[in-house]
Each structure stands twice: as C-alpha cells, then as structure tokens.
Design a protein around this motif. Sequence first.
Motif, PDB file in Angstrom:
ATOM      1  N   LEU A 522       0.841  -1.201   0.000  1.00 56.17           N
ATOM      2  CA  LEU A 522       0.000   0.000   0.000  1.00 56.17           C
ATOM      3  C   LEU A 522       0.875   1.249   0.000  1.00 56.17           C
ATOM      4  O   LEU A 522       1.778   1.390   0.822  1.00 56.17           O
ATOM      5  N   SER A 523       0.595   2.154  -0.929  1.00 57.52           N
ATOM      6  CA  SER A 523       1.257   3.452  -0.976  1.00 57.52           C
ATOM      7  C   SER A 523       0.195   4.533  -0.824  1.00 57.52           C
ATOM      8  O   SER A 523      -0.661   4.701  -1.699  1.00 57.52           O
ATOM      9  N   ILE A 524       0.216   5.227   0.296  1.00 59.64           N
ATOM     10  CA  ILE A 524      -0.761   6.287   0.549  1.00 59.64           C
ATOM     11  C   ILE A 524      -0.223   7.578  -0.059  1.00 59.64           C
ATOM     12  O   ILE A 524       0.805   8.110   0.366  1.00 59.64           O
ATOM     13  N   VAL A 525      -0.925   8.058  -1.068  1.00 61.48           N
ATOM     14  CA  VAL A 525      -0.471   9.220  -1.849  1.00 61.48           C
ATOM     15  C   VAL A 525      -1.165  10.459  -1.291  1.00 61.48           C
ATOM     16  O   VAL A 525      -2.255  10.825  -1.734  1.00 61.48           O
ATOM     17  N   ASN A 526      -0.550  11.084  -0.299  1.00 56.86           N
ATOM     18  CA  ASN A 526      -1.195  12.263   0.305  1.00 56.86           C
ATOM     19  C   ASN A 526      -0.412  13.541   0.020  1.00 56.86           C
ATOM     20  O   ASN A 526      -0.403  14.468   0.832  1.00 56.86           O
ATOM     21  N   ALA A 527       0.236  13.603  -1.135  1.00 60.43           N
ATOM     22  CA  ALA A 527       0.879  14.834  -1.604  1.00 60.43           C
ATOM     23  C   ALA A 527       0.569  15.008  -3.080  1.00 60.43           C
ATOM     24  O   ALA A 527       0.542  14.038  -3.842  1.00 60.43           O
ATOM     25  N   ASP A 528       0.306  16.232  -3.469  1.00 62.92           N
ATOM     26  CA  ASP A 528       0.105  16.585  -4.879  1.00 62.92           C
ATOM     27  C   ASP A 528       1.292  17.419  -5.344  1.00 62.92           C
ATOM     28  O   ASP A 528       1.835  18.228  -4.593  1.00 62.92           O
ATOM     29  N   TYR A 529       1.663  17.201  -6.603  1.00 64.94           N
ATOM     30  CA  TYR A 529       2.808  17.908  -7.170  1.00 64.94           C
ATOM     31  C   TYR A 529       2.422  18.565  -8.493  1.00 64.94           C
ATOM     32  O   TYR A 529       1.642  18.026  -9.271  1.00 64.94           O
ATOM     33  N   SER A 530       3.011  19.728  -8.725  1.00 68.77           N
ATOM     34  CA  SER A 530       3.113  20.284 -10.068  1.00 68.77           C
ATOM     35  C   SER A 530       4.602  20.432 -10.342  1.00 68.77           C
ATOM     36  O   SER A 530       5.438  20.051  -9.514  1.00 68.77           O
ATOM     37  N   SER A 531       4.969  21.003 -11.460  1.00 70.59           N
ATOM     38  CA  SER A 531       6.390  21.154 -11.778  1.00 70.59           C
ATOM     39  C   SER A 531       7.062  22.217 -10.918  1.00 70.59           C
ATOM     40  O   SER A 531       8.296  22.328 -10.920  1.00 70.59           O
ATOM     41  N   SER A 532       6.265  22.988 -10.156  1.00 62.31           N
ATOM     42  CA  SER A 532       6.855  24.059  -9.362  1.00 62.31           C
ATOM     43  C   SER A 532       6.359  24.096  -7.924  1.00 62.31           C
ATOM     44  O   SER A 532       6.850  24.916  -7.138  1.00 62.31           O
ATOM     45  N   SER A 533       5.420  23.211  -7.548  1.00 63.17           N
ATOM     46  CA  SER A 533       4.824  23.310  -6.226  1.00 63.17           C
ATOM     47  C   SER A 533       4.414  21.942  -5.701  1.00 63.17           C
ATOM     48  O   SER A 533       4.359  20.956  -6.448  1.00 63.17           O
ATOM     49  N   PHE A 534       4.121  21.896  -4.396  1.00 61.67           N
ATOM     50  CA  PHE A 534       3.584  20.688  -3.785  1.00 61.67           C
ATOM     51  C   PHE A 534       2.625  21.078  -2.667  1.00 61.67           C
ATOM     52  O   PHE A 534       2.644  22.202  -2.153  1.00 61.67           O
ATOM     53  N   ARG A 535       1.786  20.110  -2.299  1.00 61.62           N
ATOM     54  CA  ARG A 535       0.808  20.311  -1.232  1.00 61.62           C
ATOM     55  C   ARG A 535       0.521  18.965  -0.592  1.00 61.62           C
ATOM     56  O   ARG A 535       0.398  17.951  -1.285  1.00 61.62           O
ATOM     57  N   VAL A 536       0.428  18.933   0.732  1.00 65.77           N
ATOM     58  CA  VAL A 536       0.063  17.704   1.427  1.00 65.77           C
ATOM     59  C   VAL A 536      -1.381  17.830   1.913  1.00 65.77           C
ATOM     60  O   VAL A 536      -1.819  18.900   2.328  1.00 65.77           O
ATOM     61  N   SER A 537      -2.109  16.744   1.819  1.00 63.95           N
ATOM     62  CA  SER A 537      -3.509  16.734   2.245  1.00 63.95           C
ATOM     63  C   SER A 537      -3.847  15.354   2.783  1.00 63.95           C
ATOM     64  O   SER A 537      -3.129  14.378   2.539  1.00 63.95           O
ATOM     65  N   LYS A 538      -4.946  15.260   3.484  1.00 67.12           N
ATOM     66  CA  LYS A 538      -5.289  14.030   4.187  1.00 67.12           C
ATOM     67  C   LYS A 538      -5.836  12.981   3.231  1.00 67.12           C
ATOM     68  O   LYS A 538      -6.649  13.279   2.347  1.00 67.12           O
ATOM     69  N   ALA A 539      -5.377  11.757   3.408  1.00 64.26           N
ATOM     70  CA  ALA A 539      -5.906  10.604   2.676  1.00 64.26           C
ATOM     71  C   ALA A 539      -6.580   9.690   3.688  1.00 64.26           C
ATOM     72  O   ALA A 539      -5.947   9.269   4.665  1.00 64.26           O
ATOM     73  N   SER A 540      -7.853   9.383   3.450  1.00 60.79           N
ATOM     74  CA  SER A 540      -8.641   8.621   4.422  1.00 60.79           C
ATOM     75  C   SER A 540      -9.148   7.329   3.797  1.00 60.79           C
ATOM     76  O   SER A 540      -9.792   7.346   2.746  1.00 60.79           O
ATOM     77  N   ILE A 541      -8.858   6.214   4.462  1.00 63.03           N
ATOM     78  CA  ILE A 541      -9.378   4.908   4.087  1.00 63.03           C
ATOM     79  C   ILE A 541     -10.504   4.579   5.051  1.00 63.03           C
ATOM     80  O   ILE A 541     -10.332   4.655   6.275  1.00 63.03           O
ATOM     81  N   GLY A 542     -11.672   4.217   4.540  1.00 60.69           N
ATOM     82  CA  GLY A 542     -12.849   4.014   5.358  1.00 60.69           C
ATOM     83  C   GLY A 542     -12.772   2.795   6.262  1.00 60.69           C
ATOM     84  O   GLY A 542     -11.861   1.969   6.158  1.00 60.69           O
ATOM     85  N   PRO A 543     -13.741   2.635   7.142  1.00 62.57           N
ATOM     86  CA  PRO A 543     -13.769   1.476   8.043  1.00 62.57           C
ATOM     87  C   PRO A 543     -14.209   0.204   7.321  1.00 62.57           C
ATOM     88  O   PRO A 543     -14.857   0.250   6.280  1.00 62.57           O
ATOM     89  N   ARG A 544     -13.791  -0.931   7.871  1.00 60.07           N
ATOM     90  CA  ARG A 544     -14.177  -2.271   7.403  1.00 60.07           C
ATOM     91  C   ARG A 544     -13.863  -2.480   5.920  1.00 60.07           C
ATOM     92  O   ARG A 544     -14.634  -3.066   5.187  1.00 60.07           O
ATOM     93  N   ASN A 545     -12.727  -1.959   5.501  1.00 58.64           N
ATOM     94  CA  ASN A 545     -12.235  -2.195   4.141  1.00 58.64           C
ATOM     95  C   ASN A 545     -11.221  -3.337   4.165  1.00 58.64           C
ATOM     96  O   ASN A 545     -10.623  -3.637   5.197  1.00 58.64           O
ATOM     97  N   PHE A 546     -11.049  -3.961   2.994  1.00 58.19           N
ATOM     98  CA  PHE A 546      -9.888  -4.811   2.805  1.00 58.19           C
ATOM     99  C   PHE A 546      -9.110  -4.249   1.626  1.00 58.19           C
ATOM    100  O   PHE A 546      -9.652  -4.081   0.528  1.00 58.19           O
ATOM    101  N   ILE A 547      -7.804  -3.972   1.859  1.00 61.62           N
ATOM    102  CA  ILE A 547      -6.945  -3.357   0.852  1.00 61.62           C
ATOM    103  C   ILE A 547      -5.988  -4.422   0.344  1.00 61.62           C
ATOM    104  O   ILE A 547      -5.177  -4.958   1.113  1.00 61.62           O
ATOM    105  N   GLY A 548      -6.068  -4.746  -0.944  1.00 61.80           N
ATOM    106  CA  GLY A 548      -5.224  -5.772  -1.532  1.00 61.80           C
ATOM    107  C   GLY A 548      -3.791  -5.314  -1.747  1.00 61.80           C
ATOM    108  O   GLY A 548      -3.360  -4.266  -1.251  1.00 61.80           O
ATOM    109  N   ASN A 549      -3.052  -6.083  -2.518  1.00 67.66           N
ATOM    110  CA  ASN A 549      -1.628  -5.828  -2.721  1.00 67.66           C
ATOM    111  C   ASN A 549      -1.372  -4.770  -3.794  1.00 67.66           C
ATOM    112  O   ASN A 549      -2.125  -4.647  -4.753  1.00 67.66           O
ATOM    113  N   ASN A 550      -0.290  -4.024  -3.582  1.00 69.44           N
ATOM    114  CA  ASN A 550       0.273  -3.141  -4.615  1.00 69.44           C
ATOM    115  C   ASN A 550      -0.729  -2.088  -5.092  1.00 69.44           C
ATOM    116  O   ASN A 550      -1.060  -2.005  -6.277  1.00 69.44           O
ATOM    117  N   ILE A 551      -1.191  -1.285  -4.156  1.00 69.06           N
ATOM    118  CA  ILE A 551      -2.228  -0.282  -4.437  1.00 69.06           C
ATOM    119  C   ILE A 551      -1.706   1.109  -4.086  1.00 69.06           C
ATOM    120  O   ILE A 551      -1.108   1.303  -3.033  1.00 69.06           O
TER     121      ILE A 551
END
Length: 860
Positions: A522-551
């Motif tokens: 699992l790779s949680i992608v909680n940053a956005d990029y442009s060629s000149s800037s970046f921003r971090v924001s919250k990434a939320s995975i809901g309850p009672r999920n199953f997360i498979g491989n390589n996501i």
Amino acid sequence: MEEKSVEVLTPGPGESTLDKREYTGPNSGIEKELADVLAVVIDVERVSVESHFFNDLGANSLVMAQFCARIRKRPDLPSASMKDIYRHPTIRSLATGLADAEPLLTESSIPAPATVVTRAGTARYVLCGALQFLFFMGYSFLAGIAADRGYGWVSAGSNAIEIYLRSLVFGSIGFVALCTFPIAAKWILVGRWKPREFPIWGLTYLRFWTVKALIHANPMIFFVGNPLYVLYLRALGARIGKGVTILSRQPPACPDLLTIGAGTVIRKDSFFHCYRAHAGRIQTGRVTLGRDVFIGEKTVLDIDTSMGDGAQLGHTSTLYSGQTVPDGQQWHGSPAQPTEHDYVRIESAACGTLRRVGFGFVTLLQVFFVYVPLMVGGAYMLIDLVPALHNRLGPGSVGFTSPGLYADALALSFVLFFGFVVFGVVVLFTVPRLLNLVIEPDKVYPLYGFHYSTFRAIGRMTNIKFFKWLLGDSSYIVYYLRGLGYDLSRIEQTGSNFGTEVQHESPYLCSVGSGTMVADGLSIVNADYSSSSFRVSKASIGPRNFIGNNIAYPSGAKTGENCLLATKVMIPLEGEVREGVGLLGSPCFEIPRTVERDSRFDHLRSGEEFRRSLAAKNRYNIRSMLLFLTVRWIYFFVLTVVALADVDLYDSYGHVLIAAFLVFSLAFTPFYFVLVERCIAAFRGLQPRLCSIYDPYFWWHERLWKVPENYLNIFNGTPFKSLIWRMLGVRIGSRVFDDGCHLTERMLTTIGNDCTLNAGSKIQCHSQEDGTFKSDRSTIGAGSTLGVGAHVHYGVTMGDGAELAPDSFLMKGEEVPERARWGGNPAAETREAPYQPAALAYEAQRDRSGLQAQSNGKMR
C-alpha cells in the motif's frame, strides 16, 4: 485427470453451492452449453440460467476463472474473461453479452502468434555469469585500492580536526568518482543507445548489464526529487528540459532514448526504463514525454511510447508499446484509455532556475561538508577520541583465531545493532513530529525550498523499512504506525491489520478506519505535485475495508465504508463514493464485496474464540520478531568478525582484504538467508492451503515472509539469481532471465526453461482477504515472458511461450494457453496483431544493409 484447486474441492462449513431460487432452463444452445460447463465446475447437477454466479451459486473469482478456462478450451463457445463474468453475472446475461461481442471476436478467431523465444546455449549462459562475477571482482579490487590509499591517508591525521579535513578531501574526490564512473563507463562501453534488439547472455548484453548495474549503484540515486538528479540523467544522455521533477527511483537503463519536455512531473514508483526483456531478447526503445506532462504513481511506460504536451497518465496505469497520448488529453488504466479526470490538482508557485540551482548547491554543500566526512572519517574520529577502542582495534592487537576477536565482535555488533533499533524508534517518534510543525496541510508550497526539504526529510525517515518489516503482519504494527502519526481511530485488532510494506508521503495525514485490513504494497499518496509546487492533504481509508496488494491510494479517493479493493486496483477519484462493494481492475469496476465461500471463517472473528486465537497469534508473532532480530544480529555479527579480522591483517594485505570482504559479503549473504528460510520451513515444501489467519499454519507461513530478500536485487540479470531461487525451493528451469521478479512463496512456484521475468514483476501464490488465507501453486511455462510490473496470482498456469503484458494482473486460477498473449488489469487474451517495436525495424534494416553489402561484394 485435471487437477482442481483445493479451494474448489473443499467447500466451507455450512456452505451451499446449490441455488435456492427457482430453476430456469436455457432458451438457446449457448445458454445450455455454458450452464453445463458451469455445473461441472461447481459440481452440481444443473445450473439455473438466472442464478447469480456469486450471490446465488456461492462461486468466487477462482471458481469462475476455472469456468472461463473451460470455455476457452471449447472451440464451439465464445471466449469469456473475468471482466465478462463480473459484467454479466448470470448464464443468461453472459450468453447475451458474449453473443453481442461475437462479431468483434470472429474478425480474428485465431490469436496472433507469439514471438519465437530466443534460447541461449548453456555455454554462453555460463560464460556470461562468469564474466559478470569477474566484473564484480574487478570492481571490488579497484574499490579496495581506492579505499586502502584513501583511508591510509585519512588515518594519518594527528587529531579530529585534521581527520575531518582529510575525510572531506578524500570523501569528496571519492564521491565525485563514484558519480562520474558510471557516466564514463556508459559512453565508453555503449556510446549512444539506439532502438535495437539483442539476445540475452551475449556480449552485447554483458555491456548492457554492466552499464545498467553501474547506473543503479550510483549514489546519485539518493538525489531523486532534486534538480541534481536531472543533471545526472542529462550527463548519461537523456534529453530533459527545464523545470522537470522526477520522483521515481527507477532510473532509465538506456537514457539516450528518454526525452522529457520542460515542466514535466514523474511521480514515484514509475517505470520508464527505455528497454524491456522479451522472449529471450533485450529490446530498447524510446520514451518521449512532451512539455508539462504528468505521470502518476505506480505507472509503466513501455518502449516506443509517447505523450504530447500537457498530457496526463493517472496512477496505476500503463502505456503499452506503440501507444501515444495526444496533446492535452488525460488517460488512465492498464492499458491506458482516455478519461476526463484532471490529475494535476494543484496550482503552480514561483520556482525559477535560480531557486533550483541554489537548492542543488546547498545539497552539495551538505554532502561534501557533513555526510561524506561523517561516513569516511567518523569511525577514525571515534577511535581517535576513545583510546580504549584505539588499543583494541589497532592492527596486530588480536589474532584471527583469538577468542578476543569474537568477544570484541560480539560486543561491538550487539551495541551497534540493538542501539540502532532503540535509537531509531526514539528518533522516528520525535524528530519527524517536530519537523512536521512547519508543514501546514492543504497549503501550496514552492518546490526546492525549506518546506520541501523538511517534507522530504519526514518522508525518508518515516518510511524506513526495517521497523515495518519487523512489526508487520502482527498486532504491533498498529502501535508503530500510530506512533509515527497515523490516525487509526478505534482499532479493531485482527493480528494482521497491516502488512510489512506500507509507505506514505506524510504519516500525519493518513487515516485508516476501524476494522480495515491492509495487505502488502500500500502506498498512501497524500501529496500533490506540479512542476513548481507541492501540497500535502489528508488521505482517508474508510472502516471495514480490505486493501489488496500493490495499491496506490490517493487523497480524495471515492471509496468509503466496507469496500474490497482488489490487488493493483486503480482507486477512483471521480463519481460517487463507493460503499459496500468490491473494486477490481484499472480502470476499476464493481464486483461483489464478498461471497459465501470467502466468509467461511467469519465466525472466528468475534467472541471468546477470537480473543483466544488473537492472543495466541500475538504470542507467536512476538517469538517471530525476536527470532528475526536474532537472525539479523547474527548476520551482522559474522560480518563484524570478518571486518575486525581484516583490521588485524590490514598492514600485511591492505586493499586485497577490502576486496575480499566485499566478495565474502556477496557470497555469504545469500547462503545465510537461504539457510535461515530453509530451517524455518524445516527443509520441507509448502502445500496449497485454505485456512483462517488464526490457524497456526498461517502464523508459520507468514514467518517465511519475514526472511530478508533485498539482497537478491544485486543478482538481477545474472545466472546467480536463478541459482538462489533454486536453493530457496523454486522449481526453476535452465537459463531463466530474472531482471527483478519477486516470488512470495518460493516452494509453490514453478518456472520453466528460458523464461523472461522483467523488473517489478511478481508471482504471488497466496491471498489474504478478510481473515481468510488461501495459497496454491502457480506455474510459468517454458519460454514465457512476464512484462514489467506484471502481477501473477495464485493457482495460475501459463502455457509454454505465453506472454503477459506490462503491469497486467493475472487473476487467481487463470489458465493461459500455450503461446497466447494476455494483458490488462485484469488480464485477458489479446487477439490483435502485436505492435512491432522500432528495435525490430532497426535490426531488419541492419540485416538488409548487411545482405546488400555482401551482394555488392559478390558482384565485384
């Protein structure tokens, strides 16, 4: 008799495979034939054409994969894929859907022929391996000479200040030499790469491998995300414009074939190697990206692909060879297709050339004046400041057979190893939190400044793999991630909440709901990029999920409560929030959240029995963690003994001992960890299994996953990789080319002769969904090819000469016929004529030129 999966043969307790609904008979011949095939697969007398495969008949994806395989063996029936099964989940709807698609299929009822596999002779295979080993020996010898002369000069310093200054000079020269040597070797051995094709294990391949190995071993890899890395790729021959940001640690092996326009952003875990291994040959080809292009995470760009100005390729997507994204268009999926979603979700900021140059200059100052002197002269300064260490470690102080040598090594290795463990935890739980105080969520910052450096430092420190490897697949990973900063709300412990491979960009903006289970990758992608800037924001995975491989799970994902996110699924970023469903594929589509066969152990997940089982698993996991801490420490102890013995004999043999130490480490490491894995497995093979994660068998099985395997990367592209796989229990044939494949269950994997396994591919002979563990054998036939980033699940059979396209997901239970070409996520048969890379045209032109020259010579 055809062998069936253990999952098909053993229904769960109280499981009903018989439909309780009223029986509806077929109205057509195709409905009758499909119903008869399915009845045989699920072992019932008859199947209603209106019965839902999953809800009414209790089938799952493995059962339906076998159903599809049976259909493909019937020439009188149209071929069906797993995507067809999910789209048309009854016999009647499937028959209608296949009939509607029939005219498209009959245009080419015979699959396009696969490429003929180039088989190398055993003599050439052995010779290549011998020359590769000699190259490593020569490199180690040169490194030994340089280290001997340099460390001898550094140690001649009379005090700490002089040692620091000498370390600064020698370390800086050594660093520059290490960075420039691969560049010089590339231009001397290869010159400028062109699109071409050549057989693996030949002399041309040896030059290719040498350059690739040096590029991967270059310390410039540590400057990914820095303007210095772009300069390095330019020096190797890549054509890269201004303002390009590259965050992927996968460097191109043929950089002359890479063109990147100004303002382009390439996210991490992306593959753009400009080559591929195919049917026993290396094919090189161009990757061309225009201006202001965006490449998402976990993407693959095959050879001969291009993207126009302003084009975008989303996360978990692939461009197959020959695909082109027009200017300004957004594509996603595997293979990629047009979409309306804009993946660049952040405005630009002021980030000019002066800022990039200044950032690179400050980085070099840090390297030359801080990191390099500490690495080179730190040990000498410590010995100089502590007289007791100077007396004990001086040449001639102990003999190689002296008990004092082993006592010193025992004490030194113990203090260093376990000191790192304790000190590392303290640092990881404090320093990144202090650094994070200067980063505001949802605020746009320019690249290559103080905030960018702080943000990258947080990511590097909190993504250290050691502690996740140690604590993953146990209850204790939860407390570690919470200590890093994860928001895990009210955790429902399962004993396997997270795997050993979880990464993020900022742990302080990761939220995982209660009752969610996460597999590896699992790779949680909680940053956005442009060629000149970046921003971090919250990434939320809901309850009672199953997360498979390589996501890759980005912020703003449209998934909510109670979702099954299948392996390699592309997480949706548009539309309504999905809840109570499963998602599969790239781009994704809905599938059942769970089926009766997959919920047979749910009764073990609650009540007193669950509490007893969880406590027993926790005790077992503690023993596993202590075991592997000891295993790692013993490994470090052995290397410490050899290093101290080298110190004792240094005056007599000098640089020869340094080279010998490097060669010893190369040989000892695989031997040691192979022995560890075989001892844990009690020198017996694994067997297919279906059980709960609270079964002691599963605890023993997941203990095998903790055996370190990163050491295998140095053997990629060499015959020694196959030898190590064979020692680990893989049934592997001769002359297999492995450029970086990962095998999770070695003893359940069979690989035939002359197979080609590309970088980033994976053969995973298990799944673990909602507390149910399943494993089965997977077989890759002789001469088969797995593309870059391809993922093969359990219970799979690939026939001889079969091909799986890059970044494809071959689902559990699939049977790929001989010489068939499959691709996509999920993978299905590819019938259109294969794209012919420019490398083949180049070789054909060269052959024609050679024949013409011979003809002209004869005429004279």
